[in-house]
Design an enzyme around this catalytic site. Structure first.
Site: not given
Ligand SMILES: *Cc1c(COP(=O)(O)O)cnc(C)c1O
Length: 432
Positions: A289-290, A292, A333, A360-361, A390
């Protein structure tokens, strides 16, 4: 170039044969581009490798969560790909696209009673039960409906895929699946075989994502086949299906290795065949089940540069008109990405900067240590490569930024909107 659908002409970056600066002008930024031809090519590479090495019974499933919108399911229908889904929401989108759910597999580690009922109502092909509570819940709903539900059990083979901790899933102490090592997998098989309204079709494992390790899939397959043989010897039950999950890595930056799917599948097949001989086991129907590796390098995000901030002796920032709401992967990540000056591809890149978003981060970063031309500035176009997986599926409206559209590219010159840009109105649609 990190992918063969990137080219440069007259200093301009072309993606899937099309001028990115013109696309940015036509559709606005931020903009997700998806190379439809590349997605189909990837499906065909996988399918061809599977037919060659595993024969006609084998099956490929596209892992929907990598990028989920109606048009992708239409492509999967045409490419004769099965799908895996992880929520009622993904099932809903697939149904809206007319996808036939008999080829759909329902994953996740916590399906609610509502999910289970909805999926059965819509005729999902298979459940992939993560744990014994899910087996009980599926049995209960199947009994209520008077049906026999096909099901796979997700097991953890105890393999560390050596990828990022947050995307490793096959270790014994994982949130996902039922471990073989502790004896719990054995117990869940015995329990499931006793259920009147469940047809146990086989076993599933998924060791992690963005996996490059030499023999990770081979080792997982061996553990799973040995488990299948042990269950045959103990309960007289032979699994019909072995699903090895997804997870093959893709190239985000030049230093990432290139995986040849045809070769990788061939190596896994050789290991499976040899192990089956040793265990005197008929080869199960093999699934993968690829996610990406089907969509990642079919994607690119285009942004327009706003502010360029130079702090002498410290750091430089190039701010773009999107950021973590459309691509949260660096924040999550510290993922690597290749950022390119789409309209200045012929200029020398000797200006080191962080490409940052407009939220704002402080963690709103697309990539650090990026080399851009010294002249980079307002109205320039920045392309971030390999954003097909993703990104859209993880996107949010943080800071009330409307989500970008998805524009599909095909045939070297056609482009069309598959998902519209969100409007301000969309931002208050559910506010009462
Ligand atoms: C996420 C996931 C996949 C797909 O993983 P990729 O790394 O995108 O190939 C496959 N199977 C399961 C169960 C998953 O959770």
């Amino acid at each position: 170039m990190i992918c063969d659908n990137l080219t440069v002409k007259d200093g301009v970056l072309y993606f899937a044969g099309q001028n990115t600066v013109e696309l940015a002008k036509k559709y606005g930024t931020p903009l997700y581009l998806l190379d439809e031809d590349k997605i189909r090519e990837k499906c065909r590479i996988y399918k061809h490798a599977f037919e060659k090495h595993f024969g006609p019974g084998s099956q490929l499933l596209y892992a929907s969560k990598a990028n989920c919108f109606k048009q992708i399911y239409e492509i999967m229908t045409e490419e004769k790909m099965g799908i895996d889904v992880v929520s009622s929401g993904e099932i809903y989108v697939a149904l809206k696209a007319g996808y036939d759910l008999s080829d759909a597999y329902f994953h996740s580690n916590n399906k609610t009673d509502e999910d289970i009922s909805y999926a059965m109502e819509k005729g999902i092909g298979y459940f992939v039960a993560d744990n014994v509570e899910e087996v009980k819940a599926v049995e209960k709903e199947a009994a209520r409906r008077g049906i026999k539900q096909k099901l796979l059990l997700r097991l953890t083979p105890g393999i560390d895929p050596h990828t990022y901790e947050a995307i490793a899933t096959g270790k014994v102490d994982s949130k996902f699946g039922t471990p073989i090592e502790t004896g719990q997998a054995d117990e869940i098989v015995e329990f499931t075989l006793k259920q009147e309204h469940i047809l146990l079709e086989g076993f599933h494992c998924h060791v992690g994502s963005q996996v490059f390790g030499e023999d990770i899939f081979e080792r997982a397959a061996v553990v799973m086949l040995e488990f299948i043989a042990a269950m045959r010897d103990k309960y007289g039950y032979t699994a019909r299906v072995l699903d090895l999950g997804g997870g093959y890595g893709v190239r985000y930056i030049e230093s990432d290795p290139y995986l040849d799917i045809e070769i990788k599948v061939g190596q896994v097949a050789a290991s499976i065949k040899e192990t089956c001989r040793r265990l005197n086991l008929e080869m199960p129907e093999i699934h993968m089940e690829p996610g990406r590796s089907i969509v990642a390098d079919a994607g690119m995000t285009l942004y327009t540069v706003g502010t360029v901030k130079k702090i002498p002796g410290y750091k430089n920032y190039v701010s773009i008109d999107g950021g973590m709401p459309d691509n949260p992967r660096f924040a999550l990540y510290r993922s690597s990405y290749t950022c390119l000056p789409a309209n200045k591809m012929d200029e020398k890149c000797d200006f080191q900067c962080s490409v940052v978003g407009r939220c704002c981060e402080s963690g709103d970063i697309i990539q650090e240590h990026v080399m851009m031309p010294e002249s980079i500035g307002r109205y320039d176009t920045v392309a971030v490569c390999t954003t097909g997986a993703y990104n859209y599926s993880m996107a949010s409206n943080y800071n009330k930024l409307p989500r970008p559209p998805i524009v599909m590219l095909r045939g070297g010159r056609e482009s069309y909107v598959a998902v519209k840009r969100e409007s301000f109105e969309d931002l208050v649609r559910n506010d009462v």
